[in-house]
Design a protein around this motif. Sequence first.
Motif, PDB file in Angstrom:
ATOM      1  N   GLU A 314       0.824  -1.208   0.000  1.00 32.40           N
ATOM      2  CA  GLU A 314       0.000   0.000   0.000  1.00 32.40           C
ATOM      3  C   GLU A 314       0.860   1.259   0.000  1.00 32.40           C
ATOM      4  OE1 GLU A 314      -3.204   1.716  -0.784  1.00 32.40           O
ATOM      5  OE2 GLU A 314      -3.546  -0.338  -0.058  1.00 32.40           O
ATOM      6  N   LEU A 315       2.004   1.203   0.671  1.00 35.02           N
ATOM      7  CA  LEU A 315       2.889   2.371   0.711  1.00 35.02           C
ATOM      8  C   LEU A 315       3.442   2.709  -0.670  1.00 35.02           C
ATOM      9  CD1 LEU A 315       4.984   1.886   3.989  1.00 35.02           C
ATOM     10  CD2 LEU A 315       3.110   3.484   3.587  1.00 35.02           C
ATOM     11  N   ARG A 316       3.492   1.732  -1.552  1.00 35.82           N
ATOM     12  CA  ARG A 316       4.003   1.979  -2.906  1.00 35.82           C
ATOM     13  C   ARG A 316       2.943   2.569  -3.827  1.00 35.82           C
ATOM     14  NH1 ARG A 316       6.673  -3.104  -1.962  1.00 35.82           N
ATOM     15  NH2 ARG A 316       5.106  -4.222  -3.186  1.00 35.82           N
ATOM     16  N   SER A 317       1.735   2.718  -3.322  1.00 35.81           N
ATOM     17  CA  SER A 317       0.670   3.321  -4.122  1.00 35.81           C
ATOM     18  C   SER A 317       1.001   4.789  -4.393  1.00 35.81           C
ATOM     19  CB  SER A 317      -0.661   3.220  -3.371  1.00 35.81           C
ATOM     20  OG  SER A 317      -1.642   4.033  -3.967  1.00 35.81           O
ATOM     21  N   PRO A 318       0.859   5.254  -5.640  1.00 35.39           N
ATOM     22  CA  PRO A 318       1.222   6.645  -5.965  1.00 35.39           C
ATOM     23  C   PRO A 318       0.503   7.676  -5.110  1.00 35.39           C
ATOM     24  CG  PRO A 318       0.904   5.372  -7.973  1.00 35.39           C
ATOM     25  CD  PRO A 318       0.462   4.494  -6.844  1.00 35.39           C
TER      26      PRO A 318
END
Length: 354
Positions: A314-318
């Motif tokens: 989720e942290l890699r979501s833009p």
Amino acid sequence: MDQIIFIGITAVLIFLTIAWGGKILPREKWQILATLPLEKDENGRWRGLNLTYYGLFSANAYTFAVVIFLLLTVSAGIPVQGICIFILALLGVCMPAAKIIAKIVEKKSGTLTVGGAVFAGSLVAPWLIFLINLIPGLVPGRTDGFNLNVTVILSAMCIAYAYGEGLGRLACISFGCCYGKPVDQCRPWVQKLFGHFYLVFFGKTKKIAYASGLEGEKVIPIQIITAILYSTAALVGTWLYMNGYFAAALMETMVVTQVWRILSEFFRADFRGCFKITPYQVMAAGSLAYILVVLLFFSPARETLVHIEAGFRELRSPWVMIFVEVIWVLTFLYTGRSSVTGAQILFHVEKGKI
């Protein structure tokens, strides 16, 4: 194994950063990060706005705490939309409270207090969660609210807070605030304890110099002790949280941080109010008691599995990255513009290099 690797790497990075900060940041050049020219006077000099390392390290600490909070909550299966709403609402309370409470207690408009912000955040956080749970239709496929569990959210919040304030003490070192008493003015056992473990600050514009005249003096390293204790508490809390002991993680971080806040006030030299027992000590004790009551009042955490891989995905979501970057920018703009220091800038041409 993933938990051990994550906690181990985090611990190494944090303690290396604290060690670096304790050695480097008391120096004079680590207070002002940059100066922006604002307007020109009749003598050709520009009045400048100082941007501080205090703001830089505060923004880094706030943002790291937000990232940890997102990671922990999403890993426990909590919808990220609800978490982001909670973060914005909580910061909307805590950031103004840091200035308002400091102004009330210390009678100064240019001061911030983390202790006051924590007190305000502790009071409102459970009820913010309760209100957010009433918001319908924001979770895809559901018509009810978020159904956020208060114990899980508060547990993650307290862990993130411990990380944030621990690293945030680097900001205090750079600005020379939140400082301890001079070692040579303490009782013999305290002098012996800190005979080889102290901080010495340099720079006329550091708070320890202009507020207490302690530039060049050996002082109790309150900021370093706080950073180590809080970071250790956060790491232990992370392990408890990841293994499903949410209430234990909440109380462990709250007890360590708030008890130390009460004790550390006795070793600080900066002005903390006009009473022997400071308002910040009362607020710390009140926060601890209040959270204990909240734990008893709200339903306990359901049995929840924590999957750290889901949190990292989720942290890699833009849009999450953008959200985190906005938090950093807003925090730096709020804490990094110095109102207690000034600057005069004179520009000239280096004729020998034309």
